[in-house]
Design a protein around this motif. Structure first.
Motif, PDB file in Angstrom:
ATOM      1  N   VAL A 142       5.194   8.713   7.307  1.00 40.43           N
ATOM      2  CA  VAL A 142       4.294   8.431   8.422  1.00 40.43           C
ATOM      3  C   VAL A 142       2.835   8.677   8.020  1.00 40.43           C
ATOM      4  O   VAL A 142       1.927   8.041   8.563  1.00 40.43           O
ATOM      5  N   GLU A 143       2.601   9.598   7.072  1.00 44.07           N
ATOM      6  CA  GLU A 143       1.234   9.834   6.610  1.00 44.07           C
ATOM      7  C   GLU A 143       0.676   8.570   5.954  1.00 44.07           C
ATOM      8  O   GLU A 143      -0.485   8.197   6.170  1.00 44.07           O
ATOM      9  N   GLU A 144       1.516   7.897   5.152  1.00 44.15           N
ATOM     10  CA  GLU A 144       1.103   6.655   4.504  1.00 44.15           C
ATOM     11  C   GLU A 144       0.840   5.567   5.545  1.00 44.15           C
ATOM     12  O   GLU A 144      -0.113   4.791   5.426  1.00 44.15           O
ATOM     13  N   ILE A 145       1.654   5.524   6.570  1.00 47.60           N
ATOM     14  CA  ILE A 145       1.488   4.516   7.626  1.00 47.60           C
ATOM     15  C   ILE A 145       0.180   4.753   8.375  1.00 47.60           C
ATOM     16  O   ILE A 145      -0.582   3.814   8.634  1.00 47.60           O
ATOM     17  N   ALA A 146      -0.110   6.014   8.700  1.00 52.68           N
ATOM     18  CA  ALA A 146      -1.366   6.326   9.382  1.00 52.68           C
ATOM     19  C   ALA A 146      -2.560   5.972   8.507  1.00 52.68           C
ATOM     20  O   ALA A 146      -3.570   5.432   8.988  1.00 52.68           O
ATOM     21  N   ARG A 147      -2.466   6.282   7.206  1.00 52.19           N
ATOM     22  CA  ARG A 147      -3.565   5.968   6.282  1.00 52.19           C
ATOM     23  C   ARG A 147      -3.819   4.469   6.236  1.00 52.19           C
ATOM     24  O   ARG A 147      -4.971   4.021   6.306  1.00 52.19           O
ATOM     25  N   ARG A 148      -2.757   3.679   6.112  1.00 51.94           N
ATOM     26  CA  ARG A 148      -2.905   2.224   6.069  1.00 51.94           C
ATOM     27  C   ARG A 148      -3.507   1.686   7.364  1.00 51.94           C
ATOM     28  O   ARG A 148      -4.263   0.710   7.351  1.00 51.94           O
ATOM     29  N   ALA A 149      -3.121   2.303   8.481  1.00 53.35           N
ATOM     30  CA  ALA A 149      -3.608   1.832   9.779  1.00 53.35           C
ATOM     31  C   ALA A 149      -5.038   2.274  10.058  1.00 53.35           C
ATOM     32  O   ALA A 149      -5.683   1.758  10.974  1.00 53.35           O
ATOM     33  N   GLU A 203       4.138  -3.171   6.602  1.00 51.69           N
ATOM     34  CA  GLU A 203       3.790  -3.253   5.180  1.00 51.69           C
ATOM     35  C   GLU A 203       4.422  -2.110   4.381  1.00 51.69           C
ATOM     36  O   GLU A 203       4.945  -2.324   3.283  1.00 51.69           O
ATOM     37  N   ALA A 204       4.344  -0.899   4.925  1.00 57.19           N
ATOM     38  CA  ALA A 204       4.852   0.264   4.192  1.00 57.19           C
ATOM     39  C   ALA A 204       6.366   0.188   4.009  1.00 57.19           C
ATOM     40  O   ALA A 204       6.889   0.486   2.923  1.00 57.19           O
ATOM     41  N   PHE A 205       7.089  -0.210   5.049  1.00 58.08           N
ATOM     42  CA  PHE A 205       8.543  -0.325   4.923  1.00 58.08           C
ATOM     43  C   PHE A 205       8.920  -1.455   3.971  1.00 58.08           C
ATOM     44  O   PHE A 205       9.918  -1.374   3.261  1.00 58.08           O
ATOM     45  N   ASP A 243      12.048   5.079   3.186  1.00 60.62           N
ATOM     46  CA  ASP A 243      11.441   6.329   2.716  1.00 60.62           C
ATOM     47  C   ASP A 243       9.932   6.380   2.938  1.00 60.62           C
ATOM     48  O   ASP A 243       9.303   7.409   2.676  1.00 60.62           O
ATOM     49  N   ALA A 244       9.338   5.280   3.392  1.00 54.83           N
ATOM     50  CA  ALA A 244       7.900   5.280   3.641  1.00 54.83           C
ATOM     51  C   ALA A 244       7.556   6.389   4.622  1.00 54.83           C
ATOM     52  O   ALA A 244       8.216   6.557   5.654  1.00 54.83           O
TER      53      ALA A 244
END
Length: 235
Positions: A53-60, A42-44, A50-51
């Motif tokens: 990893v902090e955003e990816i962890a938050r979403r997960a 989703e983030a990519f 540029d997404a």
């Protein structure tokens, strides 16, 4: 073949791909991995490469420690996502090729369905397709890539047998259309997310035989381009 049939095969392919690349993990680790990959997907799709990893962890819904235990670097996450993407495309191609010519009158060929599925998968990862492409191993080291293009060749032969494509169409023609589709999606998905669908429809219209159509003026390239791939550009 109905749209629901096609969507069902796509969901099955994605599920099988995720299961295969996550086999051997404890249940909680497998669930965290699946959540992280979904979040990265989703983030990519929204922010491209540029997404963060902090955003990816938050979403997960997991902590950074969990993310780093599963994926020590962002490149490791991209590599794993590349595996899932490729397995989804390959599994769908397997299912489409296995159906052969056993399709309802007027239904899309397996080749056409597989190309649209590739477009759907690539459109879900716009902005980072180049990095995902770089993450895949060289063609000569990747048996799965060989299998994919063998299946695409099989579906091309099936489409020729049913008169769905021009008899002179080659596997290289199909391969180049996928490369062009990938570039188009990466360049336009942010501003015109469905433009690739129109483009692919135009390409497929050119694939189909048309009474009285002018013969193609240029000779096809041989299929070594498919077997060897396009050299990767390193930055």
């Amino acid at each position: 073949m109905t749209m629901n049939d096609s969507q069902g095969r796509a969901a099955a392919a994605a599920g099988t791909a995720t299961a295969r690349t996550g086999k051997g993990l404890r249940r909680d680790a497998a669930e965290n991995r699946a959540r992280l990959l979904r979040a990265a997907w989703e983030a990519f799709a929204e922010h491209g490469a540029d997404a963060g990893v902090e955003e990816i962890a938050r979403r997960a819904g997991v902590g950074m420690g969990t993310l780093y235990r599963r994926f020590p670097t962002k490149d490791a996450l991209i590599n794993e996502l590349s595996e899932v993407i490729f397995e989804s495309i390959l599994e769908y191609a397997r299912m489409s090729a296995a159906l052969g010519t056993d399709r309802a009158p007027g239904a899309p060929s397996g080749l056409e369905e597989s190309l649209f599925h590739m477009g759907e998968v690539m459109a879900s990862h716009h902005g980072c397709l180049a990095r995902l492409w770089q993450a895949s191993p060289p063609p000569e080291q990747d048996e799965r890539r060989t299998e994919l293009w063998q299946l695409m060749g099989q579906m091309l032969d099936q489409a020729k047998a049913t008169g769905d494509v021009r008899p002179e169409l080659t596997l290289t023609d199909v391969y180049l259309s996928v490369l062009a589709l990938r570039s188009l999606i990466d360049d336009t998905a942010g501003t015109g997310p469905d433009l690739w669908r129109r483009y692919l429809e135009v390409v497929l219209a050119g694939f189909r035989p048309t009474p009285g159509a002018r013969p193609l003026a240029y000779q096809p390239a041989d299929d070594t381009l498919v077997t060897r791939g396009i050299p990767k550009h390193r930055h």
